[in-house]
Design an enzyme around this catalytic site. Structure first.
Site, PDB file in Angstrom:
ATOM      1  N   ARG A  89       0.829  -1.216   0.000  1.00 32.17           N
ATOM      2  CA  ARG A  89       0.000   0.000   0.000  1.00 32.17           C
ATOM      3  C   ARG A  89       0.860   1.261   0.000  1.00 32.17           C
ATOM      4  NH1 ARG A  89      -3.263  -0.398   5.113  1.00 32.17           N
ATOM      5  NH2 ARG A  89      -1.333  -1.408   5.729  1.00 32.17           N
ATOM      6  N   ASN A 143      -6.095  -2.725   2.615  1.00 34.08           N
ATOM      7  CA  ASN A 143      -6.090  -4.176   2.734  1.00 34.08           C
ATOM      8  C   ASN A 143      -7.519  -4.677   2.841  1.00 34.08           C
ATOM      9  OD1 ASN A 143      -3.305  -4.366   2.722  1.00 34.08           O
ATOM     10  ND2 ASN A 143      -3.115  -4.520   4.933  1.00 34.08           N
TER      11      ASN A 143
END
EC number: 3.6.1.7
Length: 92
Positions: free
Chosen positions: A20, A38
């Site tokens: 990320r 996530n």
């Protein structure tokens, strides 16, 4: 050039490897806004908004495997309602 918004679902080894954060850095460098988060199934959702070429470059970077330590097995994309975001964020 036209702006586009894409939702991408990234499967493979993409959690616990800085995916990320690396995606955020790449997106900001390309001038793309949106977010990465996530998902409970072990995937990462990426929503990217910006110039078509920049969003395509981000998707290609993801498809090529993203950051070192990650492994992308599958990338699914679909149109997302055009949503101008202020920046590219990590969502929890």
């Amino acid at each position: 050039m036209a702006k586009v918004c894409i939702a991408a679902y990234v499967y493979g080894v993409v959690q616990g490897v800085g995916f990320r954060y690396s995606t955020q850095r790449q997106a900001l460098a390309l001038g793309v806004t949106g977010y990465a988060r996530n998902c409970d199934d072990g995937s990462v959702e990426v929503v990217a908004y910006g110039e078509q070429q920049a969003v395509e470059q981000l998707m290609e970077w993801i498809k090529q495997g993203g950051p070192r330590g990650a492994r992308v097995d599958r990338l699914l994309t679909e149109p997302y309602p055009a949503t101008p975001f202020e920046t590219f964020k990590i969502r929890y």
